[in-house]
Design a protein around this motif. Structure first.
Motif, PDB file in Angstrom:
ATOM      1  N   GLY A 121       0.816  -1.215   0.000  1.00  0.00           N
ATOM      2  CA  GLY A 121       0.000   0.000   0.000  1.00  0.00           C
ATOM      3  C   GLY A 121       0.846   1.260   0.000  1.00  0.00           C
ATOM      4  O   GLY A 121       0.562   2.217  -0.728  1.00  0.00           O
ATOM      5  N   ASP A 122       1.917   1.270   0.807  1.00  0.00           N
ATOM      6  CA  ASP A 122       2.817   2.428   0.839  1.00  0.00           C
ATOM      7  C   ASP A 122       3.497   2.630  -0.510  1.00  0.00           C
ATOM      8  O   ASP A 122       3.632   3.755  -0.990  1.00  0.00           O
ATOM      9  N   LEU A 123       3.948   1.538  -1.147  1.00  0.00           N
ATOM     10  CA  LEU A 123       4.597   1.652  -2.455  1.00  0.00           C
ATOM     11  C   LEU A 123       3.618   2.166  -3.506  1.00  0.00           C
ATOM     12  O   LEU A 123       3.962   3.039  -4.312  1.00  0.00           O
ATOM     13  N   ALA A 124       2.391   1.655  -3.499  1.00  0.00           N
ATOM     14  CA  ALA A 124       1.389   2.131  -4.461  1.00  0.00           C
ATOM     15  C   ALA A 124       1.121   3.618  -4.274  1.00  0.00           C
ATOM     16  O   ALA A 124       0.983   4.368  -5.239  1.00  0.00           O
ATOM     17  N   LEU A 125       1.082   4.054  -3.032  1.00  0.00           N
ATOM     18  CA  LEU A 125       0.834   5.468  -2.731  1.00  0.00           C
ATOM     19  C   LEU A 125       1.987   6.356  -3.174  1.00  0.00           C
ATOM     20  O   LEU A 125       1.786   7.475  -3.623  1.00  0.00           O
ATOM     21  N   HIS A 126       3.221   5.855  -3.085  1.00  0.00           N
ATOM     22  CA  HIS A 126       4.397   6.676  -3.365  1.00  0.00           C
ATOM     23  C   HIS A 126       5.059   6.383  -4.708  1.00  0.00           C
ATOM     24  O   HIS A 126       6.180   6.808  -4.941  1.00  0.00           O
ATOM     25  N   SER A 127       4.389   5.662  -5.597  1.00  0.00           N
ATOM     26  CA  SER A 127       5.002   5.365  -6.894  1.00  0.00           C
ATOM     27  C   SER A 127       4.591   6.349  -7.983  1.00  0.00           C
ATOM     28  O   SER A 127       5.056   6.249  -9.113  1.00  0.00           O
ATOM     29  N   VAL A 128       3.712   7.274  -7.660  1.00  0.00           N
ATOM     30  CA  VAL A 128       3.332   8.345  -8.596  1.00  0.00           C
ATOM     31  C   VAL A 128       3.293   9.660  -7.813  1.00  0.00           C
ATOM     32  O   VAL A 128       3.026   9.652  -6.612  1.00  0.00           O
ATOM     33  N   PRO A 129       3.581  10.788  -8.472  1.00  0.00           N
ATOM     34  CA  PRO A 129       3.493  12.060  -7.758  1.00  0.00           C
ATOM     35  C   PRO A 129       2.058  12.334  -7.322  1.00  0.00           C
ATOM     36  O   PRO A 129       1.111  11.928  -7.987  1.00  0.00           O
ATOM     37  N   VAL A 130       1.914  13.002  -6.220  1.00  0.00           N
ATOM     38  CA  VAL A 130       0.597  13.402  -5.741  1.00  0.00           C
ATOM     39  C   VAL A 130       0.210  14.680  -6.480  1.00  0.00           C
ATOM     40  O   VAL A 130       0.937  15.670  -6.437  1.00  0.00           O
ATOM     41  N   VAL A 131      -0.910  14.634  -7.194  1.00  0.00           N
ATOM     42  CA  VAL A 131      -1.419  15.796  -7.913  1.00  0.00           C
ATOM     43  C   VAL A 131      -2.790  16.130  -7.339  1.00  0.00           C
ATOM     44  O   VAL A 131      -3.697  15.297  -7.386  1.00  0.00           O
TER      45      VAL A 131
END
Length: 191
Positions: A121-131
């Motif tokens: 879950g952490d990797l999925a959250l941090h694998s794309v920039p937050v827009v």
């Protein structure tokens, strides 16, 4: 629970409990295992492409400071009994990014499968920039305030913006705030 991969959304919705509007109650809305995300079946449209639109003050913020290619986690336990987890994604590296590692520990987790879910879950959250986008909307013009909630799917229509290309952008409503005026501030993020 909400921090694990596909963890359920949770929202607390205020409503008046009496006609004199002197008391507020908070009703909890939550996703399920089968459908973890909260949303209404009908998608609303915020049209920022028209001059007399209810949408104003369209803003755009992108944050890539927490991008990660490898996610580590340590769980609970002692000495050799500590559970550890690691998950990697090659997507960012394939697009020219360097190796980026992050560790988030969960000292109360002692089950390997649960820790693996947190790490994924952490990797999925941090694998794309937050827009995230910000919108100011008039609550009395369509779509009116009572027609959407946090978590709902929305489409933001943009035309002739300074840096956002024309188009319809699928979003989720992340936050709604306001004051005694008819103007609401919305935070939306890509769906």
């Amino acid at each position: 629970l909400t921090g694990v991969n596909n963890g359920p959304d949770i929202d607390f919705v205020p409503s008046w409990t009496n006609a004199s509007q002197s008391y507020i109650q908070w009703t909890m809305r939550t996703g399920t295992m089968a459908q973890p995300k909260l949303f209404a079946p009908a998608q609303i449209v915020f049209d920022a492409s028209q001059p007399q639109s209810s949408v104003s003050e369209l803003s755009y913020a992108e944050d890539g400071s927490q991008l990660t290619t490898t996610q580590w986690a340590a769980g609970g336990g002692t000495d050799v009994g500590i559970v550890m987890s690691q998950t990697t994604s090659a997507t960012l590296v394939a697009n020219g990014f360097p190796l980026l590692e992050e560790e988030i520990d969960y000292r109360t987790v002692t089950d390997q499968a649960t820790l693996n879910t947190y790490t994924a879950g952490d990797l999925a959250l941090h694998s794309v920039p937050v827009v995230q986008w910000g919108l100011t909307v008039d609550a009395l013009q369509p779509p009116i305030m009572s027609s959407y909630n946090i978590g709902d799917l929305a489409r933001v229509r943009v035309a002739a913006h300074v840096w956002i290309p024309d188009g319809d952008y699928p979003m989720r409503v992340l936050g709604v705030s306001g004051d005694s005026s008819t103007k609401l501030k919305l935070k939306v993020q890509g769906a």
